[in-house]
Scaffold this motif. Structure first.
Motif, PDB file in Angstrom:
ATOM      1  N   PRO A 138      15.013 -37.431   2.517  1.00 20.71           N
ATOM      2  CA  PRO A 138      15.800 -37.171   3.727  1.00 20.71           C
ATOM      3  C   PRO A 138      16.661 -35.920   3.567  1.00 20.71           C
ATOM      4  CG  PRO A 138      16.664 -39.055   2.518  1.00 20.71           C
ATOM      5  CD  PRO A 138      15.349 -38.732   1.912  1.00 20.71           C
ATOM      6  N   ILE A 141      20.789 -36.790   3.777  1.00 18.46           N
ATOM      7  CA  ILE A 141      21.432 -37.817   2.951  1.00 18.46           C
ATOM      8  C   ILE A 141      21.294 -37.413   1.490  1.00 18.46           C
ATOM      9  CG2 ILE A 141      21.374 -40.231   2.199  1.00 18.46           C
ATOM     10  CD1 ILE A 141      20.489 -41.006   4.975  1.00 18.46           C
ATOM     11  N   GLU A 237      21.436 -46.472   1.423  1.00 18.95           N
ATOM     12  CA  GLU A 237      20.850 -45.225   1.920  1.00 18.95           C
ATOM     13  C   GLU A 237      20.813 -44.153   0.832  1.00 18.95           C
ATOM     14  OE1 GLU A 237      23.078 -44.272   5.405  1.00 18.95           O
ATOM     15  OE2 GLU A 237      22.836 -46.298   6.192  1.00 18.95           O
ATOM     16  N   ALA A 268      17.456 -50.373   9.831  1.00 17.62           N
ATOM     17  CA  ALA A 268      18.208 -49.199  10.285  1.00 17.62           C
ATOM     18  C   ALA A 268      18.467 -48.246   9.122  1.00 17.62           C
ATOM     19  CB  ALA A 268      19.523 -49.641  10.922  1.00 17.62           C
ATOM     20  N   ALA A 269      18.796 -48.804   7.950  1.00 14.84           N
ATOM     21  CA  ALA A 269      19.040 -47.960   6.777  1.00 14.84           C
ATOM     22  C   ALA A 269      17.774 -47.210   6.372  1.00 14.84           C
ATOM     23  CB  ALA A 269      19.544 -48.813   5.615  1.00 14.84           C
ATOM     24  N   ARG A 271      15.281 -46.386   8.307  1.00 18.10           N
ATOM     25  CA  ARG A 271      15.019 -45.323   9.302  1.00 18.10           C
ATOM     26  C   ARG A 271      15.906 -44.113   9.049  1.00 18.10           C
ATOM     27  NH1 ARG A 271      14.353 -49.775  12.943  1.00 18.10           N
ATOM     28  NH2 ARG A 271      16.545 -49.673  13.541  1.00 18.10           N
ATOM     29  N   ARG A 272      17.151 -44.360   8.656  1.00 17.29           N
ATOM     30  CA  ARG A 272      18.063 -43.237   8.428  1.00 17.29           C
ATOM     31  C   ARG A 272      17.629 -42.384   7.236  1.00 17.29           C
ATOM     32  NH1 ARG A 272      22.034 -46.982  10.320  1.00 17.29           N
ATOM     33  NH2 ARG A 272      22.472 -47.763   8.216  1.00 17.29           N
TER      34      ARG A 272
END
Length: 286
Positions: A138, A141, A237, A268-269, A271-272
């Motif tokens: 990512p 992040i 994450e 959700a984590a 996906r982030r």
């Protein structure tokens, strides 16, 4: 030239060492969904003693089209409805020896529908578990610099976290039955092959994950866990970003995992950190 086991009818049989090439061709037609079984075949071939179970093949017009791994898990692979029915017949005759039925949701749902009258009831059915993948670290992040590979001399440090994760996820302790010997051997294998990762603060694991299956085409992350008192701080994450970085650099070009659909925080984590849904698994737990 066709091999010695070409069949001219629609049928199933137990595959053997001579069938590895044909089996891998089926498995690698969907490298993400089949990563777990493909990894085992790469290491152990199709000898049942080394593989930890039998590989059933379903032939249509003389060609191997579908597979089913029958070991600690029963796993349909690239299985058409007709193949699933054939596998269910064989599984019924053999009797239940697995602790779960797991695989792509559509085939697994049909397999369980056919097996439930004789094998049921299940302890739990998880009908929709999103299958997610990513091919990149990512960009927004920062990977946790404290997440690292676990050393072989740190088994006593990592095991309590592994047991806690398994118990929380599956609903039973992995130490039941044999005192956890098989589970400890599996974790030791992952540690020994450099596929166990964690952040350890003051001698305690606060984040961990493993690459449970690895092939040249794809790998599968499992056992993601954050210590309860550290949850909600974003460690899942940044920790996952670190695991993704290790996986892409050292293991495979695609990183996958599957997650329970009701675990909205984890989804959700993921996906982030760049995971996207590409399909769904289903698990039937006994």
């Amino acid at each position: 030239m066709e091999g010695p086991f070409v069949l001219t009818q629609t049928t199933t049989r137990v595959l053997g060492p001579d069938d590895v090439g044909a089996a891998l061709a089926v498995l690698e037609s969907d490298p993400v969904a089949n990563a777990f079984v493909t990894a085992r075949v790469h290491v152990a071939g199709l000898d049942p003693w080394r593989l930890g179970g039998e590989m059933w093949g379903w032939y249509d017009d003389g060609r191997l089209r579908s597979l089913c791994y029958s070991g600690a898990n029963l796993v349909p692979i690239c299985a058409t409805p007709e193949a699933v029915r054939a596998f269910a017949d064989r599984a019924r005759r053999a009797g239940r020896r697995c602790s779960s039925v797991v695989g792509p949701a559509e085939a697994t749902a049909l397999l369980w529908k056919l097996l439930e009258p004789s094998w049921g009831p299940a302890r739990e059915v998880r009908a929709h578990q999103p299958l997610m993948v990513t091919e990149s670290v990512p960009p927004d992040i920062e990977p946790d610099p404290h997440v690292r590979r676990i050393r072989k001399d740190e088994m006593e440090v990592i095991m309590p976290a592994c047991v806690a994760m398994f118990t929380e996820e599956v609903g039973v302790s992995p130490t039941a039955g044999d005192g956890g010997l098989l589970y400890q051997a599996r974790i030791a294998e992952l540690v020994g092959t450099g596929r166990s990762f964690a952040r350890i603060d003051d001698g305690r694991v606060v984040f961990k994950a493993e690459i449970g299956a690895a092939t040249p085409l794809a790998c599968q992350v499992q056992g993601v866990w954050v210590a309860p008192e550290y949850r909600g701080r974003g460690l899942s994450e940044t920790g996952m970003a670190a695991v993704i970085r290790y996986a892409l650099a050292d293991v495979a070009p695609v990183v996958s995992l599957y997650v329970n659909d009701y675990n909205t925080a984890a989804r959700a984590a993921y996906r982030r950190v760049g995971f996207r849904e590409v399909g769904a698994f289903m698990s039937v737990l006994f």
